[in-house]
Design an enzyme around this catalytic site. Structure first.
Site, short mmCIF file in Angstrom:
data_model
loop_
_atom_site.label_atom_id
_atom_site.label_comp_id
_atom_site.label_asym_id
_atom_site.label_seq_id
_atom_site.Cartn_x
_atom_site.Cartn_y
_atom_site.Cartn_z
CE1 TYR A 93 -3.99 -2.11 0.25
CE2 TYR A 93 -2.53 -3.45 1.61
CZ TYR A 93 -3.69 -3.31 0.88
OH TYR A 93 -4.56 -4.37 0.77
CG HIS A 252 -18.43 -8.83 -9.49
ND1 HIS A 252 -18.33 -7.88 -8.50
CD2 HIS A 252 -17.31 -9.56 -9.42
CE1 HIS A 252 -17.20 -8.04 -7.86
NE2 HIS A 252 -16.56 -9.06 -8.38
CD GLU A 253 -16.39 -12.96 -10.91
OE1 GLU A 253 -15.23 -12.81 -11.37
OE2 GLU A 253 -16.63 -12.92 -9.69
CG HIS A 256 -12.92 -9.11 -12.06
ND1 HIS A 256 -12.11 -8.28 -11.34
CD2 HIS A 256 -13.82 -9.61 -11.19
CE1 HIS A 256 -12.50 -8.26 -10.09
NE2 HIS A 256 -13.54 -9.07 -9.97
CD GLU A 280 -9.95 -9.15 -1.69
OE1 GLU A 280 -11.11 -9.38 -1.33
OE2 GLU A 280 -9.26 -9.98 -2.27
#
EC number: 3.4.-.-
Length: 284
Positions: A93, A252-253, A256, A280
């Site tokens: 991060y 949703h997929e 990606h 996430e």
């Protein structure tokens, strides 16, 4: 470490539990059987039984492998000049105050969350009784409509403050109209094309697993999208069922997949999110 991870994944994929009402029937998998039971059953003892059976099968057999994973992760971190495995994870991060920022956000949300938690606990206590749900304290996880209690939408029929205003669910209409998993993905692909985004390649349809195989193989059915780092080689693995929730998951997929297709001409270092939290936030 890979051996430990693969052992845990293999165990997860093979978990089957016995039927609450018929102990001779022991072929219930997380997807779709247990997921649907946790979402739809309102028998607290049945819910508790399936929750306990699944966690016993998912957790206890992998204890040794998980400890191996933790130990090796720490060893790798120390070899790379980190003080712990946690520190190596946090380094992604690129902000020394990251933990403090997360703590601050949680503290800001805590009063609101505690009100929601108290309200849901009250409604569940009202529905299941004081012997099942305590007046104060934690909510029994198995009553929240999801194996991991990560979303409470499946118990909206119990918790909605407006009993005559239930959440919209067009599942029955989808079934009535004869929807099937391939059609759901075709419609999702058309949606992204309508946004002037990329049509999925033919290899997607050839190589993806969009329905649960009927050949008896063990498969983790949790929906996931995959980039094989070759031109136009993107795939989805999802044991798709004809439900409104699964229709959302399809989109949703495919989101990606759009990321993978848009970035596939770039060097590999630029193909993933800026940090693990990015995946996430938008991901599985």
């Amino acid at each position: 470490m890979l051996d430990a991870i693969n052992n845990m994944k293999e165990n997860y994929a093979k978990i089957k539990v016995c039927d609450y009402h018929d102990s001779s029937k022991c072929d219930l998998a997380l997807e779709p059987e247990l997921t649907e039971i946790l979402a739809n059953s309102r028998d607290s003892e049945e819910l508790k039984y399936y929750w306990q059976q699944w966690y016993d099968a998912a957790g206890a057999p992998t204890r040794e492998d998980f400890q191996t994973y933790v130990d090796l992760n720490e060893e790798a971190a120390l070899l790379n000049n980190y003080e712990s495995g946690a520190e190596s994870w946090l380094s992604a991060y690129e902000d020394d105050t990251f933990e403090q920022q997360v703590d601050a956000v949680i503290e800001e949300l805590r009063p609101f969350y505690e009100q929601i938690h108290g309200y849901v606990r009250y409604k569940l206590r009202e529905f299941y009784g004081e012997d099942v749900v305590s007046e104060k304290g934690p909510i029994p996880m198995h009553l929240l409509g999801n194996m991991w209690a990560q979303g409470w939408g499946n118990i909206a029929d119990i918790t909605s403050p407006f009993g005559d205003r239930q959440l919209l669910d067009v599942t029955e209409e989808m079934v009535r109209q004869g929807y099937n998993p391939i059609q759901m993905f075709e419609m999702g692909d058309e949606f992204f094309q309508s946004l002037n985004m990329t049509k999925v390649p033919q290899t997607f349809w050839d190589k993806s697993i969009l329905e649960k195989p009927d050949d008896g193989r063990d498969l983790i059915c949790h929906a996931s999208a995959w980039d094989f780092s070759k031109p136009d080689d993107v795939r989805i693995k999802q044991c798709t069922r004809v439900t409104m929730e699964q229709f959302f998951t399809v989109h949703h997929e495919l989101g990606h997949i759009q990321y993978y297709l848009q970035y596939q001409h770039l060097p590999s270092v630029y193909r993933s999110g800026a940090n693990p939290g990015f995946h996430e936030a938008v991901g599985d």
